[in-house]
Design an enzyme around this catalytic site. Structure first.
Site, short mmCIF file in Angstrom:
data_model
loop_
_atom_site.label_atom_id
_atom_site.label_comp_id
_atom_site.label_asym_id
_atom_site.label_seq_id
_atom_site.Cartn_x
_atom_site.Cartn_y
_atom_site.Cartn_z
N CYS A 241 4.27 5.50 10.05
CA CYS A 241 4.95 4.84 8.93
C CYS A 241 6.42 5.22 8.81
O CYS A 241 7.30 4.40 9.03
CB CYS A 241 4.22 5.13 7.63
N GLU B 174 0.85 -1.20 0.00
CA GLU B 174 0.00 0.00 0.00
C GLU B 174 0.88 1.24 0.00
O GLU B 174 1.99 1.23 0.52
CB GLU B 174 -0.93 0.00 1.20
N PHE B 175 0.35 2.32 -0.58
CA PHE B 175 1.06 3.60 -0.62
C PHE B 175 0.14 4.74 -0.19
O PHE B 175 0.09 5.79 -0.81
CB PHE B 175 1.58 3.86 -2.04
N LEU B 176 -0.61 4.48 0.89
CA LEU B 176 -1.58 5.47 1.33
C LEU B 176 -0.92 6.64 2.05
O LEU B 176 0.00 6.45 2.83
CB LEU B 176 -2.61 4.84 2.27
N GLY C 246 6.70 12.46 11.31
CA GLY C 246 6.26 11.56 12.37
C GLY C 246 5.24 10.59 11.81
O GLY C 246 5.27 10.26 10.63
N LYS D 157 0.35 15.37 11.14
CA LYS D 157 0.11 16.07 9.88
C LYS D 157 -1.36 16.50 9.86
O LYS D 157 -2.17 15.97 10.63
CB LYS D 157 0.43 15.18 8.67
N ASN E 181 9.53 5.12 1.45
CA ASN E 181 9.51 5.87 2.70
C ASN E 181 10.90 6.34 3.10
O ASN E 181 11.07 7.43 3.65
CB ASN E 181 8.89 5.02 3.81
#
Length: 437
Positions: free
Chosen positions: A264, A152-154, A261, A327, A212
Site C-alpha cells: 500500500c 478501505e483503511f485496513l 514497505g 511488518k 497513506n
C-alpha cells in the site's frame, strides 16, 4: 439484504468473511480458479490473524460462498463491493486500475434491477465519476445502478478488527437510497459510534491516498532525524518519546527503523504524485518524492552498517536475518525492506539465513536463492552478524544468552530498535540500532 464481493484477494476475502460475520448472506466473485477453490474450501491463501477461522466458519455455515459468475452475483445481491487490486503499473509510477475497470465491465451488464455498487479499492482521484458513468451506460437498470466510493483503511495484521470496528466510514457520492442501504450494512459499527462522513467522489477517493501519504511522511521524517542522531550522538527513541508528548504530533508512526514497505504505502504515494502530475499540481506534493527517497535510503543504510560491522566486506560471512515480512502479523513480502536487505547482502556474497514465523513461503517465492531457516536459533547458528528486521514479538522474547551460544560473533543490528539493548549487551553482545546512542 444480500451482498457480493467482487475480487477476493486480501481486501475482498477479509471483507466477505466480515460481512458474513455481521449476519449477511455473501457471495464472493473470484475468477482465479485456484484461489476460488481454496476459499470455497475454507482456506485463506495468506496469513491474517483471525481471518482463517472466520472464513472457515461462514463457509461451513453456508452464509459465505464463492463463484466466478458475475451474473450469479448480480442476481443474488443488493449491494456489490468492488475489492480488486490497483498495483503500480509495470512501466511507471501510476496505479493500474484495469482490474477496477474490469470489475465494472463484468458486473454491470447483469444489473437488471436497482443495485448499489460500492468501490473500496484505492484509485486515483477522478476514477469514480468515470466508473459511475460506465456503470449507468452498461447496466440494464440504468441510473438505478448507483456507484458509491467507500475507501478501505485496513491495517495488515488488524484487518478483521478494522473491518468490523472501523475508526471511520467514508461514503462518496451516495444518494439517499444508497446511504440508507449502506447504513444498514454498517449498522453494527454505527451503533458502536463509528463516525460516518458523507462526501463527494473526489474527496472519498483522496482520503486513502492522503492518509497513506501522511503516514509515510511521518515515518520518513523520523528516519531522516535518525540519521542526524547518529552523527551527533543523540538517541532517536528518546527524541521520539519527547516529540510524542506533543498532542499535535503524537507518538504513533515515530519509530525509526528500516523504513516502510508492503502493498500500500509505497505504491500509493507514487500513484498520488503521478496523478497530481496529470492534474498539473505535482509541485504541491513533490515532497512525497523525498519521502520515498528517504525510505529507500534506509535499506541501503542498513546494508552499509552491516558491511561495516563485518569489517568492511560481507563476502563469505554468515548473516542471520530475523524477519522477511514487511511488518509483523503478516506474510506479505511485497516491497519488504527486510527481504530487500537480506537479498542485497546475499548478492554481495554473504551466506544469508532468514527466518520469519509466517512469511518464509512467500519470501521463498520472491527470493528463492536465499536460505530459509526453520526457527530463529537455526537462522542465528554460526552467524557473524544477526539482523533483527521484522518486529515479531517472538524475536524480542528470545534469550540473548541462548542465542549467543550458537553464533560465531556476538553482534546484532536491530533494524527496528525494539530489542532490550541492556540485556543483550549484558550477555556480551555488540548491539547497534538505528539512530541510537
Amino acid at each position: 439484504m444480500r451482498i457480493s464481493v467482487i475480487g477476493c484477494g486480501y481486501l475482498g476475502a477479509t471483507h466477505a468473511a466480515c460481512m458474513a460475520e455481521l449476519g449477511f448472506e455473501v457471495v464472493g466473485v473470484e475468477i482465479d480458479p485456484v484461489k476460488r477453490a481454496g476459499l470455497a474450501a475454507g482456506k485463506v491463501p495468506f496469513f491474517e490473524p483471525g481471518l482463517q477461522d472466520l472464513l472457515a466458519e461462514h463457509v461451513a455455515s453456508g452464509r459465505l460462498r464463492f463463484t466466478d459468475s458475475a451474473q450469479e452475483a448480480a442476481e443474488f445481491a443488493d449491494v456489490h463491493f468492488v475489492c480488486v487490486g490497483t498495483p503500480q503499473v509495470a512501466e511507471g509510477l501510476g496505479a493500474d486500475v484495469s482490474q477496477v475497470d474490469g470489475a465494472i465491465e463484468l458486473l454491470a451488464p447483469h444489473l437488471t434491477r436497482p443495485a448499489v455498487v460500492v468501490g473500496k479499492s484505492t484509485v486515483p482521484v477522478g476514477t469514480a465519476p468515470r466508473l459511475a458513468a460506465r456503470l449507468a451506460e452498461l447496466a440494464p437498470a440504468g441510473a438505478d445502478a448507483e456507484l458509491v466510493w467507500n475507501p478501505e483503511f485496513l491495517r495488515e495484521g488488524f484487518a478483521v478488527a478494522d473491518t468490523l470496528r472501523p475508526d471511520r466510514l467514508v461514503l462518496g457520492g451516495a444518494t439517499p437510497h444508497a446511504e440508507e442501504l449502506l447504513r444498514e450494512v454498517y449498522a453494527a459499527a454505527l451503533a458502536d459510534g463509528t463516525p460516518l462522513l458523507l462526501t463527494d467522489y473526489a474527496t472519498a477517493e483522496l482520503v486513502k491516498s492522503a492518509a497513506n501519504a501522511f503516514l509515510a511522511t511521518k515515518i520518513s521524517f523520523i528516519n531522516a532525524i535518525a540519521e542526524v542522531c547518529e552523527v551527533v550522538g543523540a538517541d532517536v527513541v528518546d527524541l521520539a518519546d519527547a516529540l510524542g508528548h506533543d498532542d499535535r504530533i503524537g507518538r504513533k508512526f515515530l519509530n525509526a527503523g528500516i523504513g516502510f514497505g508492503g502493498g500500500c504505502l509505497p505504491k500509493d504515494i507514487r500513484a498520488f504524485v503521478h496523478r497530481a502530475g496529470e492534474l498539473g499540481v505535482e509541485d504541491a506534493v513533490s515532497f512525497l518524492r523525498q519521502v520515498d527517497d528517504i525510505n529507500q535510503r534506509r535499506r541501503e543504510h542498513v546494508v552499509a552498517i552491516a558491511t561495516a560491522m563485518l569489517d568492511g566486506s560481507v563476502s563469505g560471512k554468515r548473516v542471520g536475518v530475523w524477519g522477511a515480512a514487511f511488518k509483523p502479523d503478516s506474510d506479505d513480502v511485497r516491497d519488504s525492506p527486510a527481504l530487500w536487505i537480506a537479498g542485497q547482502l546475499h548478492l554481495r556474497g554473504a551466506d544469508v539465513r532468514v527466518y520469519d514465523p509466517e512469511a518464509g513461503k512467500t519470501a521463498a517465492l520472491m527470493f528463492p536463492t536465499l536460505t530459509y531457516a526453520a526457527n530463529p536459533i537455526d537462522a542465528a547458528t554460526d552467524a557473524d552478524l544477526l539482523l533483527h528486521l521484522t518486529e515479531w514479538k517472538e524475536f524480542r522474547a528470545l534469550d540473548p544468552v541462548a542465542v549467543g551460544d550458537v553464533v560465531t560473533r556476538k553482534q546484532v543490528l536491530d533494524g527496528r530498535n525494539l530489542l532490550d539493548f541492556d540485556a543483550w549487551r549484558a550477555a556480551g553482545w555488540t548491539v547497534r540500532g538505528l539512530g541510537r546512542r
